[in-house]
Design a protein around this motif. Structure first.
Motif, mmCIF file in Angstrom:
data_model
loop_
_atom_site.group_PDB
_atom_site.id
_atom_site.type_symbol
_atom_site.label_atom_id
_atom_site.label_comp_id
_atom_site.label_asym_id
_atom_site.label_seq_id
_atom_site.Cartn_x
_atom_site.Cartn_y
_atom_site.Cartn_z
ATOM 1 N N LEU A 95 -16.493 16.909 -9.491
ATOM 2 C CA LEU A 95 -16.595 16.557 -10.916
ATOM 3 C C LEU A 95 -15.205 16.493 -11.555
ATOM 4 O O LEU A 95 -14.908 15.585 -12.342
ATOM 5 C CB LEU A 95 -17.453 17.572 -11.665
ATOM 6 N N THR A 96 -14.342 17.446 -11.211
ATOM 7 C CA THR A 96 -12.986 17.445 -11.772
ATOM 8 C C THR A 96 -12.227 16.203 -11.325
ATOM 9 O O THR A 96 -11.524 15.570 -12.117
ATOM 10 C CB THR A 96 -12.241 18.720 -11.352
ATOM 11 N N GLY A 97 -12.387 15.836 -10.056
ATOM 12 C CA GLY A 97 -11.720 14.631 -9.548
ATOM 13 C C GLY A 97 -12.172 13.392 -10.300
ATOM 14 O O GLY A 97 -11.344 12.559 -10.709
ATOM 15 N N ILE A 98 -13.483 13.274 -10.518
ATOM 16 C CA ILE A 98 -13.999 12.114 -11.251
ATOM 17 C C ILE A 98 -13.458 12.112 -12.681
ATOM 18 O O ILE A 98 -13.040 11.073 -13.205
ATOM 19 C CB ILE A 98 -15.551 12.121 -11.260
ATOM 20 N N ALA A 99 -13.438 13.311 -13.315
ATOM 21 C CA ALA A 99 -12.941 13.402 -14.691
ATOM 22 C C ALA A 99 -11.481 12.977 -14.767
ATOM 23 O O ALA A 99 -11.075 12.282 -15.706
ATOM 24 C CB ALA A 99 -13.119 14.824 -15.228
ATOM 25 N N ILE A 100 -10.681 13.358 -13.769
ATOM 26 C CA ILE A 100 -9.262 12.970 -13.764
ATOM 27 C C ILE A 100 -9.144 11.447 -13.636
ATOM 28 O O ILE A 100 -8.344 10.813 -14.328
ATOM 29 C CB ILE A 100 -8.507 13.696 -12.626
ATOM 30 N N LEU A 101 -9.967 10.857 -12.765
ATOM 31 C CA LEU A 101 -9.936 9.392 -12.613
ATOM 32 C C LEU A 101 -10.309 8.699 -13.919
ATOM 33 O O LEU A 101 -9.666 7.728 -14.321
ATOM 34 C CB LEU A 101 -10.889 8.954 -11.500
ATOM 35 N N LEU A 102 -11.339 9.211 -14.587
ATOM 36 C CA LEU A 102 -11.746 8.621 -15.865
ATOM 37 C C LEU A 102 -10.616 8.712 -16.883
ATOM 38 O O LEU A 102 -10.350 7.764 -17.628
ATOM 39 C CB LEU A 102 -13.000 9.322 -16.418
ATOM 40 N N PHE A 103 -9.944 9.862 -16.900
ATOM 41 C CA PHE A 103 -8.848 10.026 -17.855
ATOM 42 C C PHE A 103 -7.701 9.067 -17.538
ATOM 43 O O PHE A 103 -7.110 8.473 -18.448
ATOM 44 C CB PHE A 103 -8.336 11.465 -17.855
ATOM 45 N N CYS A 104 -7.394 8.892 -16.248
ATOM 46 C CA CYS A 104 -6.324 7.960 -15.863
ATOM 47 C C CYS A 104 -6.677 6.544 -16.317
ATOM 48 O O CYS A 104 -5.824 5.821 -16.851
ATOM 49 C CB CYS A 104 -6.106 7.979 -14.356
ATOM 50 N N PHE A 105 -7.939 6.165 -16.126
ATOM 51 C CA PHE A 105 -8.382 4.839 -16.554
ATOM 52 C C PHE A 105 -8.221 4.699 -18.067
ATOM 53 O O PHE A 105 -7.690 3.699 -18.561
ATOM 54 C CB PHE A 105 -9.842 4.627 -16.145
ATOM 55 N N PHE A 106 -8.638 5.730 -18.802
ATOM 56 C CA PHE A 106 -8.545 5.709 -20.266
ATOM 57 C C PHE A 106 -7.085 5.581 -20.699
ATOM 58 O O PHE A 106 -6.735 4.738 -21.540
ATOM 59 C CB PHE A 106 -9.164 6.987 -20.836
ATOM 60 N N ALA A 107 -6.225 6.407 -20.124
ATOM 61 C CA ALA A 107 -4.809 6.400 -20.506
ATOM 62 C C ALA A 107 -4.178 5.042 -20.183
ATOM 63 O O ALA A 107 -3.388 4.508 -20.966
ATOM 64 C CB ALA A 107 -4.072 7.520 -19.775
ATOM 65 N N TYR A 108 -4.549 4.463 -19.041
ATOM 66 C CA TYR A 108 -4.017 3.151 -18.661
ATOM 67 C C TYR A 108 -4.440 2.086 -19.678
ATOM 68 O O TYR A 108 -3.623 1.288 -20.142
ATOM 69 C CB TYR A 108 -4.517 2.802 -17.260
ATOM 70 N N GLU A 109 -5.709 2.103 -20.043
ATOM 71 C CA GLU A 109 -6.206 1.121 -21.012
ATOM 72 C C GLU A 109 -5.537 1.297 -22.375
ATOM 73 O O GLU A 109 -5.115 0.330 -23.000
ATOM 74 C CB GLU A 109 -7.729 1.272 -21.181
ATOM 75 N N ILE A 110 -5.460 2.548 -22.831
ATOM 76 C CA ILE A 110 -4.991 2.813 -24.190
ATOM 77 C C ILE A 110 -3.478 2.662 -24.300
ATOM 78 O O ILE A 110 -2.974 2.075 -25.256
ATOM 79 C CB ILE A 110 -5.405 4.245 -24.626
ATOM 80 N N PHE A 111 -2.768 3.189 -23.325
ATOM 81 C CA PHE A 111 -1.320 3.251 -23.479
ATOM 82 C C PHE A 111 -0.591 2.119 -22.758
ATOM 83 O O PHE A 111 0.610 1.990 -22.871
ATOM 84 C CB PHE A 111 -0.797 4.617 -23.015
ATOM 85 N N TYR A 112 -1.339 1.310 -22.001
ATOM 86 C CA TYR A 112 -0.700 0.161 -21.355
ATOM 87 C C TYR A 112 -1.389 -1.155 -21.740
ATOM 88 O O TYR A 112 -0.772 -2.007 -22.378
ATOM 89 C CB TYR A 112 -0.672 0.333 -19.838
ATOM 90 N N VAL A 113 -2.650 -1.295 -21.410
ATOM 91 C CA VAL A 113 -3.340 -2.583 -21.601
ATOM 92 C C VAL A 113 -3.339 -3.000 -23.074
ATOM 93 O O VAL A 113 -3.051 -4.148 -23.401
ATOM 94 C CB VAL A 113 -4.780 -2.515 -21.052
ATOM 95 N N LEU A 114 -3.632 -2.061 -23.982
ATOM 96 C CA LEU A 114 -3.709 -2.406 -25.403
ATOM 97 C C LEU A 114 -2.348 -2.819 -25.958
ATOM 98 O O LEU A 114 -2.276 -3.425 -27.021
ATOM 99 C CB LEU A 114 -4.255 -1.229 -26.217
ATOM 100 N N ARG A 115 -1.286 -2.475 -25.261
ATOM 101 C CA ARG A 115 0.051 -2.811 -25.763
ATOM 102 C C ARG A 115 0.595 -4.101 -25.159
ATOM 103 O O ARG A 115 1.741 -4.484 -25.431
ATOM 104 C CB ARG A 115 1.009 -1.648 -25.480
ATOM 105 N N GLN A 116 -0.222 -4.757 -24.315
ATOM 106 C CA GLN A 116 0.205 -6.026 -23.725
ATOM 107 C C GLN A 116 -0.107 -7.149 -24.707
ATOM 108 O O GLN A 116 -1.055 -7.900 -24.523
ATOM 109 C CB GLN A 116 -0.490 -6.266 -22.385
ATOM 110 N N VAL A 117 0.675 -7.230 -25.772
ATOM 111 C CA VAL A 117 0.452 -8.241 -26.798
ATOM 112 C C VAL A 117 1.587 -9.254 -26.704
ATOM 113 O O VAL A 117 2.742 -8.866 -26.558
ATOM 114 C CB VAL A 117 0.440 -7.604 -28.205
#
Lengths: 141, 113
Positions: A73-95
């Motif tokens: 469960l912790t491993g899955i939670a870490i993966l979800l957080f990495c995905f979230f951080a990638y989307e929020i702090f990288y993908v959303l800034r690709q303008v």
């Protein structure tokens, strides 16, 4: 002796999943969209609970369950957080830079486009009184 | 855009119209305006020609890699001159109506005619 149910692992996991999937809800409000602190808070609470659960599982394994599923469960939670951080702090800034976009003091390019009622609206129609605010948005497709 | 709808009276009181532009079709805009109770025009730039002219095209960012608009806000005065522009560097961060309103008031105060 039957070992105890290690609830912080499950609750922490659910809270972390909620941190990811509540983004669409919190993105409705500018205050939680400009910076996703509500989602990050949920991830932090989830992480804290998972830590408590893991400490229980590995520290007192004779008392608490969860060495294996807690790790998963912790491993899955870490993966979800990495995905979230990638989307929020990288993908959303690709303008795009939009270096050629009209600047202050330049004339706004003219246009003629249909509104939701089908009527054609020209820039000049919008400007008639004291000008207009133009909002370009990504759309809902 | 909901926040702009909520403050729409503050714009009309200043004689300023609000309009939104995207690649969405007239039909999608009609449904969206009804659902969100938007009373300002949602303009359909389906082939992104105007979005391109404003250099606001975000290539491949739409569904199936279609081109859409990147978020941007302008205040254009009655002469057609841009008085304020907001080009966000983060898709999630959009201009608030208060920013546009203070830009409108600043443009008015600075006018010499």
């Amino acid at each position: 002796m039957k070992r105890k149910w290690n609830w912080p692992l499950w609750v922490g996991f659910i809270v972390a999943v909620g941190g990811l999937f509540s983004y669409e809800f919190f993105a409705q409000f500018p205050i939680t969209r400009d910076f996703p602190w509500a989602n990050l808070l949920l991830f932090a609470i989830g992480a804290a609970l998972l830590m408590v659960g893991l400490f229980r599982a590995f520290g007192r394994p004779q008392l608490y369950r969860g060495k294996i599923f807690g790790s998963i469960l912790t491993g899955i939670a870490i993966l979800l957080f990495c995905f979230f951080a990638y989307e929020i702090f990288y993908v959303l800034r690709q303008v795009p830079l939009s270096a050629q976009a009209p600047r202050v003091g330049e004339k706004a390019p003219k246009f003629l486009l249909p509104a939701q009622d089908g009527k054609q609206v020209a820039l000049a129609d919008l400007l008639s009184s004291n000008g207009a605010v133009l909002i370009f948005y990504r759309g809902h497709w | 855009m909901r926040s702009f709808q909520n403050r729409l009276l503050d714009f009309t009181a200043r004689g300023v119209r609000v309009a939104a532009i995207s690649v969405d079709s007239v039909e999608i805009n009609r449904g969206h305006a009804q659902k969100m109770h938007f009373t300002f025009p949602l303009l359909s730039d389906a082939d992104a020609a105007v979005i391109r002219r404003y250099d606001l095209l975000h290539r491949g960012a739409g569904p199936k890699n279609t081109d859409i608009a990147r978020p941007a806000e302008f205040y254009v005065d009655a002469n057609g001159t841009v008085q304020w522009v907001n080009l966000t560097e983060n898709i999630a961060v959009r201009a608030r109506p208060e920013q546009a309103l203070s830009a409108i008031d600043a443009a008015k105060g600075g006018r010499r005619d």
